[in-house]
Design a protein around this motif. Structure first.
Motif, PDB file in Angstrom:
ATOM      1  N   THR A   1       4.449  -2.672  -0.593  1.00  0.00           N
ATOM      2  CA  THR A   1       5.495  -2.143   0.286  1.00  0.00           C
ATOM      3  C   THR A   1       5.595  -0.650   0.052  1.00  0.00           C
ATOM      4  O   THR A   1       5.560  -0.189  -1.096  1.00  0.00           O
ATOM      5  CB  THR A   1       6.852  -2.818   0.023  1.00  0.00           C
ATOM      6  OG1 THR A   1       7.202  -2.635  -1.351  1.00  0.00           O
ATOM      7  CG2 THR A   1       6.797  -4.298   0.333  1.00  0.00           C
ATOM      8  N   ILE A   2       5.701   0.104   1.123  1.00  0.00           N
ATOM      9  CA  ILE A   2       5.661   1.567   1.080  1.00  0.00           C
ATOM     10  C   ILE A   2       7.002   2.107   1.572  1.00  0.00           C
ATOM     11  O   ILE A   2       7.500   1.680   2.621  1.00  0.00           O
ATOM     12  CB  ILE A   2       4.503   2.105   1.951  1.00  0.00           C
ATOM     13  CG1 ILE A   2       3.159   1.621   1.389  1.00  0.00           C
ATOM     14  CG2 ILE A   2       4.538   3.625   2.037  1.00  0.00           C
ATOM     15  CD1 ILE A   2       1.968   1.937   2.291  1.00  0.00           C
ATOM     16  N   ARG A   3       7.576   3.070   0.819  1.00  0.00           N
ATOM     17  CA  ARG A   3       8.879   3.629   1.187  1.00  0.00           C
ATOM     18  C   ARG A   3       8.791   5.151   1.310  1.00  0.00           C
ATOM     19  O   ARG A   3       8.024   5.799   0.598  1.00  0.00           O
ATOM     20  CB  ARG A   3       9.949   3.269   0.158  1.00  0.00           C
ATOM     21  CG  ARG A   3      10.139   1.798  -0.044  1.00  0.00           C
ATOM     22  CD  ARG A   3      11.295   1.475  -0.952  1.00  0.00           C
ATOM     23  NE  ARG A   3      12.568   1.539  -0.240  1.00  0.00           N
ATOM     24  CZ  ARG A   3      13.707   1.031  -0.718  1.00  0.00           C
ATOM     25  NH1 ARG A   3      13.720   0.450  -1.917  1.00  0.00           N
ATOM     26  NH2 ARG A   3      14.821   1.111  -0.028  1.00  0.00           N
ATOM     27  N   HIS A   4       9.619   5.681   2.201  1.00  0.00           N
ATOM     28  CA  HIS A   4       9.729   7.128   2.378  1.00  0.00           C
ATOM     29  C   HIS A   4      10.599   7.698   1.263  1.00  0.00           C
ATOM     30  O   HIS A   4      11.676   7.157   0.957  1.00  0.00           O
ATOM     31  CB  HIS A   4      10.351   7.447   3.740  1.00  0.00           C
ATOM     32  CG  HIS A   4      10.381   8.900   4.067  1.00  0.00           C
ATOM     33  ND1 HIS A   4      11.542   9.574   4.334  1.00  0.00           N
ATOM     34  CD2 HIS A   4       9.382   9.824   4.144  1.00  0.00           C
ATOM     35  CE1 HIS A   4      11.279  10.848   4.589  1.00  0.00           C
ATOM     36  NE2 HIS A   4       9.970  11.022   4.479  1.00  0.00           N
ATOM     37  N   LYS A   5      10.160   8.774   0.624  1.00  0.00           N
ATOM     38  CA  LYS A   5      10.856   9.292  -0.551  1.00  0.00           C
ATOM     39  C   LYS A   5      12.284   9.726  -0.240  1.00  0.00           C
ATOM     40  O   LYS A   5      13.209   9.458  -1.013  1.00  0.00           O
ATOM     41  CB  LYS A   5      10.077  10.471  -1.143  1.00  0.00           C
ATOM     42  CG  LYS A   5      10.719  11.107  -2.382  1.00  0.00           C
ATOM     43  CD  LYS A   5       9.862  12.221  -2.931  1.00  0.00           C
ATOM     44  CE  LYS A   5      10.507  12.857  -4.171  1.00  0.00           C
ATOM     45  NZ  LYS A   5      11.698  13.632  -3.828  1.00  0.00           N
TER      46      LYS A   5
ATOM     47  N   ASP B   1       6.620   1.047  -3.370  1.00  0.00           N
ATOM     48  CA  ASP B   1       7.773   0.499  -4.078  1.00  0.00           C
ATOM     49  C   ASP B   1       7.342  -0.607  -5.036  1.00  0.00           C
ATOM     50  O   ASP B   1       7.773  -0.639  -6.190  1.00  0.00           O
ATOM     51  CB  ASP B   1       8.791  -0.035  -3.067  1.00  0.00           C
ATOM     52  CG  ASP B   1      10.082  -0.468  -3.723  1.00  0.00           C
ATOM     53  OD1 ASP B   1      10.641   0.338  -4.486  1.00  0.00           O
ATOM     54  OD2 ASP B   1      10.519  -1.615  -3.497  1.00  0.00           O
ATOM     55  N   GLU B   2       6.510  -1.515  -4.552  1.00  0.00           N
ATOM     56  CA  GLU B   2       6.049  -2.596  -5.420  1.00  0.00           C
ATOM     57  C   GLU B   2       4.782  -3.223  -4.857  1.00  0.00           C
ATOM     58  O   GLU B   2       4.453  -3.047  -3.684  1.00  0.00           O
ATOM     59  CB  GLU B   2       7.124  -3.670  -5.577  1.00  0.00           C
ATOM     60  CG  GLU B   2       7.489  -4.384  -4.286  1.00  0.00           C
ATOM     61  CD  GLU B   2       8.546  -5.453  -4.486  1.00  0.00           C
ATOM     62  OE1 GLU B   2       8.979  -5.629  -5.633  1.00  0.00           O
ATOM     63  OE2 GLU B   2       8.916  -6.110  -3.494  1.00  0.00           O
ATOM     64  N   ILE B   3       4.087  -3.931  -5.705  1.00  0.00           N
ATOM     65  CA  ILE B   3       2.934  -4.719  -5.278  1.00  0.00           C
ATOM     66  C   ILE B   3       3.445  -6.114  -4.967  1.00  0.00           C
ATOM     67  O   ILE B   3       3.866  -6.850  -5.863  1.00  0.00           O
ATOM     68  CB  ILE B   3       1.850  -4.765  -6.371  1.00  0.00           C
ATOM     69  CG1 ILE B   3       1.357  -3.341  -6.671  1.00  0.00           C
ATOM     70  CG2 ILE B   3       0.692  -5.655  -5.949  1.00  0.00           C
ATOM     71  CD1 ILE B   3       0.384  -3.263  -7.836  1.00  0.00           C
ATOM     72  N   ALA B   4       3.434  -6.464  -3.665  1.00  0.00           N
ATOM     73  CA  ALA B   4       3.953  -7.765  -3.251  1.00  0.00           C
ATOM     74  C   ALA B   4       3.015  -8.885  -3.685  1.00  0.00           C
ATOM     75  O   ALA B   4       3.461  -9.947  -4.134  1.00  0.00           O
ATOM     76  CB  ALA B   4       4.157  -7.793  -1.743  1.00  0.00           C
ATOM     77  N   GLU B   5       1.719  -8.645  -3.547  1.00  0.00           N
ATOM     78  CA  GLU B   5       0.709  -9.614  -3.966  1.00  0.00           C
ATOM     79  C   GLU B   5      -0.480  -8.847  -4.517  1.00  0.00           C
ATOM     80  O   GLU B   5      -0.954  -7.899  -3.890  1.00  0.00           O
ATOM     81  CB  GLU B   5       0.251 -10.490  -2.798  1.00  0.00           C
ATOM     82  CG  GLU B   5       1.322 -11.384  -2.210  1.00  0.00           C
ATOM     83  CD  GLU B   5       0.796 -12.178  -1.022  1.00  0.00           C
ATOM     84  OE1 GLU B   5      -0.440 -12.242  -0.855  1.00  0.00           O
ATOM     85  OE2 GLU B   5       1.623 -12.721  -0.268  1.00  0.00           O
TER      86      GLU B   5
ATOM     87  N   ALA C   1      14.542  -5.196   2.850  1.00  0.00           N
ATOM     88  CA  ALA C   1      13.360  -5.970   2.459  1.00  0.00           C
ATOM     89  C   ALA C   1      13.023  -6.977   3.555  1.00  0.00           C
ATOM     90  O   ALA C   1      13.913  -7.634   4.104  1.00  0.00           O
ATOM     91  CB  ALA C   1      13.631  -6.689   1.142  1.00  0.00           C
ATOM     92  N   ASP C   2      11.735  -7.086   3.869  1.00  0.00           N
ATOM     93  CA  ASP C   2      11.312  -7.954   4.961  1.00  0.00           C
ATOM     94  C   ASP C   2       9.814  -8.186   4.833  1.00  0.00           C
ATOM     95  O   ASP C   2       9.077  -7.303   4.362  1.00  0.00           O
ATOM     96  CB  ASP C   2      11.636  -7.278   6.304  1.00  0.00           C
ATOM     97  CG  ASP C   2      11.408  -8.178   7.491  1.00  0.00           C
ATOM     98  OD1 ASP C   2      12.364  -8.837   7.927  1.00  0.00           O
ATOM     99  OD2 ASP C   2      10.261  -8.221   7.999  1.00  0.00           O
ATOM    100  N   ALA C   3       9.356  -9.351   5.261  1.00  0.00           N
ATOM    101  CA  ALA C   3       7.927  -9.651   5.176  1.00  0.00           C
ATOM    102  C   ALA C   3       7.103  -8.709   6.038  1.00  0.00           C
ATOM    103  O   ALA C   3       5.912  -8.477   5.767  1.00  0.00           O
ATOM    104  CB  ALA C   3       7.681 -11.101   5.592  1.00  0.00           C
ATOM    105  N   ASN C   4       7.703  -8.125   7.060  1.00  0.00           N
ATOM    106  CA  ASN C   4       6.971  -7.197   7.927  1.00  0.00           C
ATOM    107  C   ASN C   4       6.797  -5.816   7.294  1.00  0.00           C
ATOM    108  O   ASN C   4       6.262  -4.908   7.933  1.00  0.00           O
ATOM    109  CB  ASN C   4       7.686  -7.061   9.274  1.00  0.00           C
ATOM    110  CG  ASN C   4       7.328  -8.189  10.231  1.00  0.00           C
ATOM    111  OD1 ASN C   4       6.192  -8.661  10.249  1.00  0.00           O
ATOM    112  ND2 ASN C   4       8.307  -8.645  11.004  1.00  0.00           N
TER     113      ASN C   4
END
Length: 726
Positions: free
Chosen positions: A296-300, A471-475, A335-338
């Protein structure tokens, strides 16, 4: 009798005692968080807890609040979350913390008196200028709360006082006293700058005065030897540049030395900075990212996730422009699967091992997992910004637009081959064919995109806000164990970072975020309104008893300062015009005082006021308080001219000279105290009348609120409806 040392000491003693009385009166009320105490009280708690925070202002005044809180037994665990939160219920020793600005605000009064006395003005004139601040409601309100302005103004006034003492020793250059007051000026100037970001205006004001001083020394008639000039230049460079900068640096050194733990300010800083803080997430949970990981990728800045869903862009936007009708790519705050994207390589990879790690400068694809489409941008205008490119997606098995799905990964401040990591691996994603950067802003898309945030391509690839992080490694990638890969890279102990790198990084962020304070605020106002008190700020309200604190100045005092400034400009302008026609209306001793003493105060006023006209950020009336102090000094100089200089000095018009008779001197001795006394009574009357709005007690009925609204533009709470409104 007013000029004896004993009379002067008695006068300044009375003024100081009144200052303490007015600023400490009911300082325990309200026992709730008021206005920006939510920020500066909170920062004090962070110092006590040693948790890193970020703020647009330098740390000196906040360090003092932290010290005051520690001294009175505050444990730092009250969070100052909202205006109105109770101090009493949470056992916060807030009175001790409020006492710090109250003491500094009170001590400002004798400093103002000293400025006028050292400038050569009489006791009664010095008392007049001090009274303009002593009885001012705005200065009193700011000095009774956990706010920065009292510290700023106190050290600003000390800077002015020290510089005047330094200038008075110009005929004793390089003596120990001369050096002492020069260094004192520099130290107090650094304290002013270190208290609040606009304290740098004091630096510019003193700098302007120093340039005039050096220009005068450069005169061949006064300094035939250039070596003498360079000695003066070097002394001022040491006292007013080098020493202040070292003192200013020391505030940040202490700031960094105290704030060693992870806190709410971490995310503002670079990954390298964050890794110096104990308990920071980068130290504890940062993971190396490998190809085929789903992330998941987030804007700083805005913290939204890079998101996509099955819905398409509409064929036409409201302005008639045509879209690609491709799949929407948006910024989503939850947070969302998309939000899941898989990192696809564009080069051959080994089957396993560290060779599969994504690194700085790699070219990658991003696969949207739920729709099995890859991220794409192209030369189609984005929905909200026609100058920027639209982001969409493309079926992964259709290679006809393969090049448009390629993105260059640039890690921020990275060396060649550096591994991409979660949390701290800040990066730019730049489109290979068009060189636009993945970017977002806070404006929302219409209902057809569920009011989510627009994602587009900024044609300036180095745009400072086009920064993202994983943000995190989902899988993990197939065959990879997420926990296994951290065993050799997880860091427990904080890293070190050069002090100057930390200092300049923080300075840059402070400037950027200060300039970015452009959001609207109901009590924001324009600089042109400030001298006339056209609007104030609601600091605090309590419905029970209809109590409120409304920051507004003493109308009598502020308008007097406006009139005095106007008279000063008129006097100088008329004198200059008359001299062009060969008329000398004001004798040199009087004119020199107007130019040198009052002129210095006008420079201080102008430099602390005019720059706000050039700023696009939120502005409030309290930004005018330093200029108001300077205008009070100008008012004293103008009153001295009107009551004294115009009588005691000869007036020359076309060679005709007249001189005041002895009886006029005796008459002046009565006039000045009477004028100043009547003025002080008017100031006190206005102060008392507005006191319920300054102290927040007692409460006022609706009709009383209307009566206390001296100007219709004041937005007071609990006002009764007028007949017209009914």
């Amino acid at each position: 009798m007013f000029e004896s040392p004993e009379a002067s000491m008695i006068t300044v003693g009375i003024l100081t005692a009144l200052a303490f009385a007015l600023r400490f009166y009911k300082i325990n009320h309200p026992d709730q968080v008021v206005f920006d105490e939510v920020h500066f009280g909170k920062f004090a708690s962070y110092y006590i807890l040693r948790e890193y925070y970020f703020d647009v202002h330098p740390p000196f005044a906040k360090l003092l609040f932290g010290l005051a809180g520690w001294f009175v037994g505050f444990d730092g665990h009250f969070s100052f979350e909202d205006i109105g939160d109770s101090y009493t219920e949470n056992h916060v020793p807030y009175v001790g913390m409020r006492a710090l600005p109250a003491i500094l605000g009170s001590l400002t009064i004798p400093v103002i008196y000293g400025i006028m006395k050292e400038s050569g003005y009489s006791t009664i004139i010095a008392a007049f200028s001090a009274s303009l601040i002593l009885f001012d409601n705005a200065h009193i309100a700011q000095s009774r709360l956990i706010l920065l302005d009292a510290t700023l103004i106190f050290f600003m006034s000390l800077t002015m006082y020290s510089y005047i003492r330094f200038r008075k020793l110009r005929y004793h250059a390089f003596s120990s006293q001369w050096w002492g007051w020069l260094i004192a000026t520099g130290v107090f100037m650094a304290c002013t700058w270190g208290s609040k970001v606009n304290g740098i205006l004091t630096v510019f004001a003193i700098g302007a005065a120093v340039l005039v001083d050096l220009w005068d020394i450069l005169d061949l008639k006064k300094t035939p030897d250039m070596e003498h000039f360079w000695r003066h230049f070097a002394a001022r460079a040491i006292g007013l540049i080098l020493i202040p900068f070292v003192v200013y640096l020391s505030f940040f050194y202490v700031h960094f030395a105290i704030l060693t733990k992870s806190g709410p300010g971490d995310t503002f800083m670079s990954p390298q900075f964050q890794e110096t803080l104990a308990g920071n997430e980068l130290l504890m949970n940062s993971q190396e990212i490998r190809y085929f990981d789903t992330v998941t990728i987030r804007h700083k800045d805005t913290k939204v996730f890079l998101h996509s869903h099955l819905e398409k862009y509409p064929l036409r936007y409201d302005d008639g422009r045509v879209s690609s009708q491709g799949q929407q790519v948006t910024g989503y705050g939850h947070a969302d699967a998309n939000n899941n994207w898989q990192i696809i390589p564009t080069k051959a990879l080994p089957e396993t091992g560290r060779g599969r790690i994504v690194r700085h400068n790699d070219v990658i694809q991003l696969l949207h997992v739920n729709t099995q489409t890859v991220l794409l941008t192209h030369d189609v205008a984005s929905p909200l910004m026609p100058t920027n490119q639209e982001f969409t997606t493309w079926p992964k098995d259709d290679y006809t637009r393969y090049n448009d799905t390629l993105f260059h990964l640039f890690l921020k401040d990275a060396h060649e081959g550096e591994a991409w990591k979660t949390k701290g691996g800040h990066f730019r994603l730049v489109h290979v064919p068009t060189k636009v950067a993945l970017w977002t802003h806070r404006e929302q898309l219409p209902d057809w995109a569920f009011k989510q945030q627009e994602i587009n391509g900024d044609k300036k690839p180095t745009e400072k806000t086009a920064i993202w992080y994983v943000d995190e490694i989902a899988e993990p990638a197939e065959g990879e164990e997420l926990l296994d890969r951290t065993a050799d890279i997880q860091v427990k102990e904080p890293k070190s970072m050069n002090f100057f790198k930390k200092f300049f990084e923080l300075q840059t962020l402070m400037l950027q975020h200060n300039a970015g304070l452009t959001a609207s605020h109901p009590y924001a106002s324009q600089p042109i309104n400030w001298p006339f008190l056209l609007s104030g700020i609601s600091f605090w309200t309590q419905s029970e008893g209809q109590k409120q604190i409304y920051l507004i100045g003493n109308v009598v005092g502020w308008w007097t300062c406006v009139i005095a400034m106007s008279i000063y400009v008129g006097i100088i302008g008329a004198d200059m015009l008359a001299r062009r026609r060969g008329i000398t209306p004001i004798e040199p001793p009087v004119l020199n005082r107007l130019w040198n003493n009052a002129g210095f105060f006008v420079i201080i006023w102008f430099i602390h006021y005019f720059p706000f006209f050039l700023m696009n950020r939120q502005l409030f009336i309290h930004h005018y308080l330093p200029s108001h102090l300077a205008s009070a000094l100008v008012a004293g100089a103008v009153l001295n001219f009107v009551l004294s200089d115009t009588i005691n000095y000869p007036i020359s018009i076309r060679g005709l000279r007249t001189r005041a008779q002895p009886t006029q001197y005796a008459e002046l001795g009565v006039k000045a105290p009477i004028v100043v006394g009547l003025f002080a009574i008017a100031m006190m009357a206005c102060l008392v009348y507005l006191a319920p709005l300054t102290y927040g007690t007692p409460g006022l009925t609706g009709e009383q609120v209307n009566a206390h609204r001296l100007l219709s533009s004041w937005t007071l709470h609990f006002a009764a409806k007028t007949t017209a409104e009914i």
